[in-house]
Scaffold this motif. Structure first.
Motif, PDB file in Angstrom:
ATOM      1  N   SER A  90     -27.562  13.392 -58.855  1.00 31.09           N
ATOM      2  CA  SER A  90     -27.204  13.941 -60.189  1.00 31.09           C
ATOM      3  C   SER A  90     -25.978  15.087 -59.789  1.00 31.09           C
ATOM      4  O   SER A  90     -25.954  15.256 -58.582  1.00 31.09           O
ATOM      5  N   ARG A  91     -25.846  15.757 -60.981  1.00 33.20           N
ATOM      6  CA  ARG A  91     -24.858  16.812 -60.644  1.00 33.20           C
ATOM      7  C   ARG A  91     -25.164  17.802 -60.056  1.00 33.20           C
ATOM      8  O   ARG A  91     -24.564  18.855 -59.538  1.00 33.20           O
ATOM      9  N   THR A  92     -26.519  18.259 -60.440  1.00 37.66           N
ATOM     10  CA  THR A  92     -27.232  19.509 -60.032  1.00 37.66           C
ATOM     11  C   THR A  92     -27.010  19.779 -58.592  1.00 37.66           C
ATOM     12  O   THR A  92     -26.720  20.687 -58.041  1.00 37.66           O
ATOM     13  N   PRO A  93     -27.538  18.724 -57.435  1.00 38.14           N
ATOM     14  CA  PRO A  93     -27.077  18.921 -56.147  1.00 38.14           C
ATOM     15  C   PRO A  93     -25.871  19.177 -55.814  1.00 38.14           C
ATOM     16  O   PRO A  93     -25.585  19.555 -54.810  1.00 38.14           O
ATOM     17  N   VAL A  94     -24.916  18.463 -56.682  1.00 42.60           N
ATOM     18  CA  VAL A  94     -23.537  18.680 -56.277  1.00 42.60           C
ATOM     19  C   VAL A  94     -23.124  19.957 -56.251  1.00 42.60           C
ATOM     20  O   VAL A  94     -22.339  20.484 -55.427  1.00 42.60           O
ATOM     21  N   ARG A  95     -23.584  20.561 -57.512  1.00 40.52           N
ATOM     22  CA  ARG A  95     -23.175  21.945 -57.403  1.00 40.52           C
ATOM     23  C   ARG A  95     -23.692  22.760 -56.527  1.00 40.52           C
ATOM     24  O   ARG A  95     -22.916  23.659 -55.891  1.00 40.52           O
ATOM     25  N   GLU A  96     -24.588  22.904 -56.017  1.00 46.08           N
ATOM     26  CA  GLU A  96     -25.400  23.345 -55.070  1.00 46.08           C
ATOM     27  C   GLU A  96     -24.878  23.283 -53.567  1.00 46.08           C
ATOM     28  O   GLU A  96     -24.393  24.285 -52.813  1.00 46.08           O
ATOM     29  N   ALA A  97     -24.407  22.161 -53.166  1.00 41.04           N
ATOM     30  CA  ALA A  97     -23.650  21.834 -52.226  1.00 41.04           C
ATOM     31  C   ALA A  97     -22.190  22.312 -52.322  1.00 41.04           C
ATOM     32  O   ALA A  97     -21.638  22.858 -51.239  1.00 41.04           O
ATOM     33  N   LEU A  98     -21.492  22.198 -53.268  1.00 41.81           N
ATOM     34  CA  LEU A  98     -20.322  23.059 -53.329  1.00 41.81           C
ATOM     35  C   LEU A  98     -20.221  24.338 -53.143  1.00 41.81           C
ATOM     36  O   LEU A  98     -19.175  25.024 -52.753  1.00 41.81           O
ATOM     37  N   LEU A  99     -21.151  25.061 -53.804  1.00 41.89           N
ATOM     38  CA  LEU A  99     -21.373  26.573 -53.626  1.00 41.89           C
ATOM     39  C   LEU A  99     -21.240  26.978 -52.034  1.00 41.89           C
ATOM     40  O   LEU A  99     -20.949  27.728 -51.688  1.00 41.89           O
ATOM     41  N   ARG A 100     -22.128  26.199 -51.504  1.00 35.64           N
ATOM     42  CA  ARG A 100     -22.379  26.304 -50.108  1.00 35.64           C
ATOM     43  C   ARG A 100     -20.857  26.095 -49.331  1.00 35.64           C
ATOM     44  O   ARG A 100     -20.594  26.880 -48.252  1.00 35.64           O
ATOM     45  N   LEU A 101     -20.235  25.051 -49.637  1.00 35.15           N
ATOM     46  CA  LEU A 101     -19.150  24.864 -48.845  1.00 35.15           C
ATOM     47  C   LEU A 101     -18.137  25.766 -49.180  1.00 35.15           C
ATOM     48  O   LEU A 101     -17.090  26.257 -48.254  1.00 35.15           O
ATOM     49  N   GLU A 102     -18.012  26.381 -50.554  1.00 36.14           N
ATOM     50  CA  GLU A 102     -17.226  27.481 -50.797  1.00 36.14           C
ATOM     51  C   GLU A 102     -17.341  28.513 -49.983  1.00 36.14           C
ATOM     52  O   GLU A 102     -16.443  29.382 -49.502  1.00 36.14           O
ATOM     53  N   VAL A 103     -18.642  29.007 -49.523  1.00 36.17           N
ATOM     54  CA  VAL A 103     -19.033  30.268 -48.813  1.00 36.17           C
ATOM     55  C   VAL A 103     -18.440  29.809 -47.289  1.00 36.17           C
ATOM     56  O   VAL A 103     -17.835  30.954 -46.961  1.00 36.17           O
ATOM     57  N   GLU A 104     -18.293  28.643 -46.922  1.00 39.67           N
ATOM     58  CA  GLU A 104     -17.930  28.387 -45.575  1.00 39.67           C
ATOM     59  C   GLU A 104     -16.413  28.394 -45.463  1.00 39.67           C
ATOM     60  O   GLU A 104     -15.822  28.046 -44.418  1.00 39.67           O
ATOM     61  N   GLY A 105     -15.654  28.293 -46.736  1.00 40.59           N
ATOM     62  CA  GLY A 105     -14.316  28.482 -46.826  1.00 40.59           C
ATOM     63  C   GLY A 105     -13.478  27.025 -46.746  1.00 40.59           C
ATOM     64  O   GLY A 105     -12.470  26.935 -46.465  1.00 40.59           O
ATOM     65  N   LEU A 106     -14.339  26.047 -46.961  1.00 40.59           N
ATOM     66  CA  LEU A 106     -13.675  24.641 -46.984  1.00 40.59           C
ATOM     67  C   LEU A 106     -12.995  24.382 -48.413  1.00 40.59           C
ATOM     68  O   LEU A 106     -11.964  23.542 -48.331  1.00 40.59           O
ATOM     69  N   ILE A 107     -13.525  24.797 -49.643  1.00 40.59           N
ATOM     70  CA  ILE A 107     -13.406  24.281 -50.704  1.00 40.59           C
ATOM     71  C   ILE A 107     -13.102  25.792 -51.545  1.00 40.59           C
ATOM     72  O   ILE A 107     -13.656  26.811 -51.321  1.00 40.59           O
ATOM     73  N   ARG A 108     -12.691  25.459 -52.916  1.00 38.40           N
ATOM     74  CA  ARG A 108     -12.313  26.638 -53.697  1.00 38.40           C
ATOM     75  C   ARG A 108     -12.781  26.028 -54.932  1.00 38.40           C
ATOM     76  O   ARG A 108     -12.444  25.057 -55.572  1.00 38.40           O
ATOM     77  N   LEU A 109     -13.836  26.639 -55.804  1.00 36.95           N
ATOM     78  CA  LEU A 109     -14.320  26.113 -57.090  1.00 36.95           C
ATOM     79  C   LEU A 109     -13.600  26.719 -58.246  1.00 36.95           C
ATOM     80  O   LEU A 109     -13.087  27.873 -58.367  1.00 36.95           O
ATOM     81  N   TYR A 110     -13.214  25.725 -59.189  1.00 38.10           N
ATOM     82  CA  TYR A 110     -12.625  25.850 -60.375  1.00 38.10           C
ATOM     83  C   TYR A 110     -13.441  25.522 -61.669  1.00 38.10           C
ATOM     84  O   TYR A 110     -13.615  24.362 -61.956  1.00 38.10           O
ATOM     85  N   PRO A 111     -13.867  26.586 -62.384  1.00 37.90           N
ATOM     86  CA  PRO A 111     -15.013  25.940 -63.397  1.00 37.90           C
ATOM     87  C   PRO A 111     -14.238  25.010 -64.417  1.00 37.90           C
ATOM     88  O   PRO A 111     -13.065  25.293 -64.757  1.00 37.90           O
ATOM     89  N   LEU A 158     -11.339  22.458 -55.175  1.00 37.44           N
ATOM     90  CA  LEU A 158     -10.068  22.203 -54.653  1.00 37.44           C
ATOM     91  C   LEU A 158     -10.338  22.178 -52.954  1.00 37.44           C
ATOM     92  O   LEU A 158     -10.784  23.300 -52.435  1.00 37.44           O
ATOM     93  N   VAL A 159     -10.003  21.073 -52.291  1.00 39.10           N
ATOM     94  CA  VAL A 159     -10.043  21.259 -50.821  1.00 39.10           C
ATOM     95  C   VAL A 159      -8.907  22.096 -50.232  1.00 39.10           C
ATOM     96  O   VAL A 159      -7.697  21.892 -50.560  1.00 39.10           O
ATOM     97  N   LEU A 160      -9.421  23.252 -49.649  1.00 36.81           N
ATOM     98  CA  LEU A 160      -8.444  24.112 -49.076  1.00 36.81           C
ATOM     99  C   LEU A 160      -7.699  23.839 -48.035  1.00 36.81           C
ATOM    100  O   LEU A 160      -8.221  23.325 -46.919  1.00 36.81           O
TER     101      LEU A 160
END
Length: 227
Positions: free
Chosen positions: A56-77, A82-84
């Motif tokens: 479902s989309r809920t775990p996707v959001r959790e994973a994306l937040l973690r990857l944003e902290v690691e500097g691999l992506i940037r979230l746009y509501p 976006l893959v940096l």
């Protein structure tokens, strides 16, 4: 003789438990980014990722937040993630840190132990086989393992942990560089052999000099001064 007791418990044929959904999504995205299946500048949507992993989309959001902290992506509501791309500044920062750690480790590795020489010899042979088969992602992983072995041999756990923090950035840069400059792969392997030869010969000055030349090339690339 009394009969040998047998177990009456039913056999466990249940399938092995899968990792949590958010962990599976995280691993899927991270691996795709590091291997350049999701390249810098690509916009990923929650729906597409949920479908790709089967969650479902809920775990996707959790994973994306973690990857944003690691500097691999940037979230746009309401748009996606976006893959940096790897920036020139990021490359310069990583190279500077690598030089500080790896030159110090190469000097401390002399005289090299038989175990270190054997490990590096095996890694070099593996790298040559992977390059011959055209598996650039695998070459990048083995390349990183070669340098990590030298850093680890220095016996400084703090430096070892610092170097480990660069792992994902190094892998991503390594794959990108090899795809952009396939002619560099043979020279890259030759320089690894030179590092190994210097360590085997007990020549700390030669080892640090080759490490400096080898690692600095990535910075020259970022500056547009390819050598």
């Amino acid at each position: 003789m009394p009969p040998v007791p047998t177990s009456t418990a039913p056999a466990d044929h249940s399938p092995a438990k899968q990792p949590p959904a958010a962990e599976r999504v995280y691993a899927h995205i991270k691996d795709a980014v590091l291997q350049r299946r999701y390249e810098g500048g690509m916009l990923l949507t929650e729906g597409e990722l949920a479908e790709a992993v089967g969650v479902s989309r809920t775990p996707v959001r959790e994973a994306l937040l973690r990857l944003e902290v690691e500097g691999l992506i940037r979230l746009y509501p309401k748009k996606g993630a976006l893959v940096l791309p790897v920036s020139a500044q990021e490359i310069a920062d990583v190279v500077e840190t690598r030089l500080l750690v790896e030159q110090h480790a190469a000097a401390k590795a002399v005289p090299a132990t038989d175990a270190l020489v054997a490990e590096l010899t095996d890694l070099l042979a593996t790298m040559q086989e992977q390059a011959a088969s055209g598996d650039l992602a695998a070459v990048s992983v083995t390349d990183r393992a070669f340098h990590a072995a030298i850093v680890r041999s220095a016996g400084n756990q703090i430096l070892d942990r610092l170097y480990e923090q660069l792992r994902d950035r190094q892998l991503r840069m390594g794959v990108a560089v090899m795809h952009a400059h396939p002619d560099r792969i043979a020279k890259n392997i030759t320089e690894h052999a030179e590092i190994l030869d210097a360590l085997r010969a007990g020549d700390a000055d030669a080892a640090t000099a080759v490490v400096h030349r080898h690692v600095s090339w990535v910075r020259h690339l970022a500056q547009g001064d390819v050598r």
